[in-house]
Design an enzyme around this catalytic site. Structure first.
Site, short mmCIF file in Angstrom:
data_model
loop_
_atom_site.label_atom_id
_atom_site.label_comp_id
_atom_site.label_asym_id
_atom_site.label_seq_id
_atom_site.Cartn_x
_atom_site.Cartn_y
_atom_site.Cartn_z
N LYS A 185 0.83 -1.21 0.00
CA LYS A 185 0.00 0.00 0.00
C LYS A 185 0.87 1.25 0.00
CE LYS A 185 -4.28 -1.70 2.07
NZ LYS A 185 -5.27 -1.46 3.14
N LYS A 244 -6.62 -11.55 -6.91
CA LYS A 244 -7.85 -11.57 -6.12
C LYS A 244 -8.88 -10.59 -6.70
CE LYS A 244 -9.09 -10.77 -1.34
NZ LYS A 244 -8.62 -10.33 -0.03
N LYS A 262 -12.99 -4.83 -5.49
CA LYS A 262 -14.00 -3.85 -5.87
C LYS A 262 -13.37 -2.58 -6.40
CE LYS A 262 -14.17 -3.33 -0.95
NZ LYS A 262 -14.78 -3.94 0.19
#
Ligand code: TRP
Length: 333
Positions: A115, A197, A200
């Site tokens: 991240k 994976k 969204k």
């Protein structure tokens, strides 16, 4: 919510619409477990602000996340469902535990490294301390088990280390949580890139199925799903990642196992298979979508649920927090 049941804790980020990956990989399991454990499910809005958010959207997403969890079948009579920011003990315990966690430990977290890379130069201290907040979430409730996906295992390991370190330094204070084994339902992968994976936040809208996608949209997205150049519905994760992912999804939606699915589609082309998966997913989501619509309008009911469960949550969390404050040496009369 009986005292003799084991405590199960999990959190979910309120970041936009949930996908069938969230549903089949996590939420559906929670629904199945809700009678067997004393369950806490937290909408982790404090975690959400470790990356940039637009206030109005975060607020909307948080409400919609809650409604979605209820629409999926979590029963507010059985589980404790709440927003992390409503229980100040999470932030307080995080600050304290920051002092029992080492920079080296946090720097090793792979999710932080991933991240941080995306954040560029100004990496937030909150992003770095994210796993400590997660540890506080879990430890406040004397949690026995935490159902975690692959990507959160390292954070749970750290939670265990922090808990044991604190317990050894003072005296037993926190229960040391175990990962929940027996999680079924899989890891649902992207429809466009079946080795990643399903997410969204994927820029490609065809890569995921949101829980609120309409029937036609769902069927269209499955038609476009990546498969391979054979024409055989067979489970083989390394050689046939796309088809295997579709089989996994079909299995989650229908309860059929891989052998049954292979038989059902043997001799048929991918066209039939993909429409079969699309139809099955649309059927599985229909009751959730109907329930969602019904609940969305019922603000007073939702408000009542939240205030009741938040009250209970605060009571439990403050018991642990006051023990911690005493042990650390904070003055009190
Ligand atoms: N970090 C978890 C995730 O992104 C969410 C989470 C926050 C969580 N607190 C938790 C999961 C406590 C389990 C237990 O998926």
């Amino acid at each position: 919510m009986e005292e003799n049941k084991k405590v199960l804790y999990s959190g979910i980020q309120p970041s936009g619409a949930f996908t069938i990956g969230n549903y089949f990989g996590a939420i559906k399991n929670w629904v199945d477990l809700q009678s067997d454990y004393d369950c806490y499910f937290c909408i982790v809005d404090l975690h959400a602000i470790t990356v940039p958010q637009v206030a109005k959207e975060l607020r909307k997403n948080s409400y919609e996340s809650l409604i979605t969890l209820l629409a999926c079948g979590l029963d507010p009579e059985k589980v404790t469902l709440y927003f992390q920011s409503h229980v100040s003990a999470h932030a307080e315990l995080t600050w304290i535990l920051n002092n029992y966690t080492y920079m080296g430990e946090l720097g090793r977290m792979t999710q932080f490294k991933d991240k941080a890379q995306k954040q560029g130069e100004n990496i937030r201290v909150g992003l770095y301390s994210y796993p400590v907040l997660m540890a506080a979430d879990i430890l406040l409730y004397q949690t026995d088990v935490v159902p975690v996906g692959e990507d959160q295992k390292q954070h749970l390991e750290l939670t265990r280390d922090i808990a044991s370190r604190f317990n050894n330094l003072y005296s037993p204070t926190f229960k040391v949580p175990e990962p929940f084994i027996g999680e079924k339902g899989g890891r649902i992968m992207s429809l466009q890139e079946p080795t990643c994976k399903m997410s969204k936040s994927d820029e490609n809208n065809n890569a995921f199925i949101a829980l609120h996608d309409g029937r036609d949209q769902i069927i269209k997205k499955f038609k476009r799903a990546i498969t391979d150049s054979e024409a055989e519905v067979r489970y083989d994760k390394s050689e046939k990642a796309g088809v295997s992912n579709l089989m996994e999804i079909y299995s989650c939606a229908t309860g059929k196992d891989y052998a049954e699915i292979e038989r059902e589609f043997s001799g048929k082309g991918y066209g039939d298979f993909k429409s079969g998966v699309g139809e099955a997913v649309a059927d599985a989501l229909k009751p959730i979508q109907e329930k969602y619509k019904e609940l969305y309008e019922d603000k007073s009911y939702i408000k009542e649920i939240i205030s009741k469960s938040t009250e209970r949550t605060i009571r439990t969390a403050s018991r642990t927090l006051s023990k911690v404050k005493k042990k650390v040496g904070f003055f009190e009369f």
